[in-house]
Write a protein that holds these residues in place. Structure first.
Motif, short mmCIF file in Angstrom:
data_model
loop_
_atom_site.label_atom_id
_atom_site.label_comp_id
_atom_site.label_asym_id
_atom_site.label_seq_id
_atom_site.Cartn_x
_atom_site.Cartn_y
_atom_site.Cartn_z
N GLU A 107 0.82 -1.20 0.00
CA GLU A 107 0.00 0.00 0.00
C GLU A 107 0.86 1.26 0.00
OE1 GLU A 107 -3.66 2.00 2.56
OE2 GLU A 107 -2.52 0.33 3.43
N ALA A 108 1.95 1.28 0.78
CA ALA A 108 2.84 2.44 0.82
C ALA A 108 3.50 2.68 -0.53
CB ALA A 108 3.90 2.25 1.90
N VAL A 109 3.94 1.61 -1.20
CA VAL A 109 4.55 1.74 -2.52
C VAL A 109 3.55 2.33 -3.50
CG1 VAL A 109 5.50 0.45 -4.49
CG2 VAL A 109 6.24 -0.10 -2.16
N GLU A 110 2.31 1.83 -3.45
CA GLU A 110 1.28 2.32 -4.37
C GLU A 110 0.91 3.78 -4.06
OE1 GLU A 110 -1.66 -0.74 -3.86
OE2 GLU A 110 -0.65 -2.06 -5.31
N GLU A 111 0.80 4.13 -2.77
CA GLU A 111 0.47 5.51 -2.40
C GLU A 111 1.56 6.49 -2.83
OE1 GLU A 111 -0.48 5.84 1.75
OE2 GLU A 111 -2.32 4.66 1.54
N LEU A 112 2.81 6.07 -2.73
CA LEU A 112 3.92 6.91 -3.17
C LEU A 112 4.06 6.94 -4.69
CD1 LEU A 112 6.62 5.93 -0.52
CD2 LEU A 112 5.53 8.17 -0.77
N GLY A 113 3.43 5.99 -5.36
CA GLY A 113 3.53 5.92 -6.81
C GLY A 113 4.93 5.56 -7.27
N LEU A 114 5.64 4.74 -6.48
CA LEU A 114 7.01 4.40 -6.82
C LEU A 114 7.09 3.52 -8.06
CD1 LEU A 114 8.46 3.62 -3.27
CD2 LEU A 114 8.78 5.69 -4.64
N GLU A 115 8.06 3.83 -8.92
CA GLU A 115 8.33 3.05 -10.13
C GLU A 115 9.83 2.99 -10.34
OE1 GLU A 115 6.37 4.59 -13.58
OE2 GLU A 115 4.47 4.88 -12.52
N VAL A 116 10.30 1.95 -11.02
CA VAL A 116 11.71 1.85 -11.39
C VAL A 116 12.05 3.05 -12.26
CG1 VAL A 116 13.40 0.52 -12.71
CG2 VAL A 116 11.81 -0.65 -11.18
N GLY A 117 13.19 3.66 -11.96
CA GLY A 117 13.64 4.82 -12.72
C GLY A 117 13.27 6.14 -12.09
N MET A 118 12.51 6.08 -11.01
CA MET A 118 12.05 7.29 -10.33
C MET A 118 13.05 7.71 -9.25
SD MET A 118 8.50 7.57 -8.20
CE MET A 118 7.51 7.91 -9.65
N GLU A 119 13.20 9.00 -9.06
CA GLU A 119 14.04 9.51 -7.99
C GLU A 119 13.34 9.32 -6.66
OE1 GLU A 119 16.29 13.69 -6.83
OE2 GLU A 119 15.12 13.57 -8.67
N ALA A 120 14.08 8.90 -5.65
CA ALA A 120 13.54 8.71 -4.31
C ALA A 120 14.67 8.89 -3.31
CB ALA A 120 12.90 7.33 -4.16
N THR A 121 14.30 9.12 -2.06
CA THR A 121 15.29 9.27 -1.00
C THR A 121 15.03 8.24 0.08
OG1 THR A 121 15.42 11.64 -1.41
CG2 THR A 121 16.23 10.87 0.72
N ALA A 122 16.07 7.49 0.43
CA ALA A 122 15.97 6.54 1.55
C ALA A 122 16.46 7.28 2.78
CB ALA A 122 16.83 5.31 1.28
N ARG A 123 15.67 7.23 3.84
CA ARG A 123 16.05 7.86 5.11
C ARG A 123 16.22 6.74 6.14
NH1 ARG A 123 15.74 13.18 4.42
NH2 ARG A 123 14.26 13.90 2.86
N VAL A 124 17.37 6.76 6.79
CA VAL A 124 17.71 5.69 7.72
C VAL A 124 17.64 6.22 9.15
CG1 VAL A 124 19.48 4.05 8.39
CG2 VAL A 124 19.20 4.66 5.98
N LYS A 125 16.91 5.52 9.99
CA LYS A 125 16.83 5.85 11.41
C LYS A 125 16.97 4.54 12.17
CE LYS A 125 14.08 7.98 14.98
NZ LYS A 125 12.81 8.57 15.35
N SER A 126 18.04 4.43 12.91
CA SER A 126 18.33 3.23 13.67
C SER A 126 18.35 2.03 12.72
CB SER A 126 17.33 3.05 14.81
OG SER A 126 17.69 1.97 15.63
N THR A 127 17.39 1.12 12.86
CA THR A 127 17.37 -0.05 11.98
C THR A 127 16.26 0.03 10.95
OG1 THR A 127 15.96 -1.24 13.54
CG2 THR A 127 18.36 -1.56 13.73
N ASN A 128 15.62 1.20 10.81
CA ASN A 128 14.53 1.37 9.85
C ASN A 128 14.99 2.21 8.67
OD1 ASN A 128 12.50 0.07 11.42
ND2 ASN A 128 12.46 1.88 12.74
N VAL A 129 14.50 1.88 7.49
CA VAL A 129 14.73 2.67 6.29
C VAL A 129 13.38 3.15 5.79
CG1 VAL A 129 15.60 2.69 3.93
CG2 VAL A 129 16.81 1.37 5.68
N HIS A 130 13.23 4.45 5.64
CA HIS A 130 11.99 5.05 5.15
C HIS A 130 12.25 5.58 3.75
CE1 HIS A 130 10.24 5.02 9.21
NE2 HIS A 130 11.52 5.18 9.57
N ILE A 131 11.26 5.48 2.87
CA ILE A 131 11.39 5.96 1.50
C ILE A 131 10.53 7.18 1.31
CG2 ILE A 131 11.09 5.38 -0.95
CD1 ILE A 131 13.21 3.67 0.44
#
Length: 134
Positions: A107-131
């Motif tokens: 659901e999160a991937v679909e809500e963000l509209g993520l696709e291969v080739g798209m710019e995105a930022t990974a944010r790391v906090k402790s052991t979690n990675v947020h996109i």
């Protein structure tokens, strides 16, 4: 699905962690395909840039002396793979020489509209990675 995102040489250079001159030389040498927009700017299709970023990272071709930093634990990059399951998803981001993998809900991937080739930022906090979609 939306139209494929394209990147200028400068944007591609930032995502690859190199100078615009280096990205321009790679394009001139045919290492990554470009096309021109109606204004005459050279652009790189997102899928081509994603594939090239993975190839570059595997080859270890990052220039010597290039500095890679994580300002506020943020890794801007390009989405190189998405694996969707019924509930969960895996998103791979190539941020310069760094490959980051995040497990999140479909659901999160679909809500963000993520696709291969798209710019995105990974944010790391402790052991979690947020996109974040850029």
């Amino acid at each position: 699905m939306t139209g494929m995102q394209s990147y200028t040489i400068g944007q591609a250079a930032r995502l690859l962690g190199v100078s615009p001159d280096t990205a321009r030389r790679w394009a001139d040498a045919g290492r990554v395909a470009t096309h021109r927009d109606e204004g005459g700017r050279r652009l790189i299709d997102g899928r081509d840039l994603a594939a090239f970023s993975v190839e570059l990272a595997k080859a270890g071709s990052a220039e010597e002396g290039t500095s890679y930093t994580s300002a506020r634990n943020a890794f801007p990059g390009i989405v190189t793979a998405i694996k969707l399951g019924d509930v969960a998803a895996q998103v791979d981001i190539q941020a310069g020489p760094h490959r980051l993998v995040s497990l999140l809900t479909r659901e999160a991937v679909e809500e963000l509209g993520l696709e291969v080739g798209m710019e995105a930022t990974a944010r790391v906090k402790s052991t979690n990675v947020h996109i974040d979609r850029s």
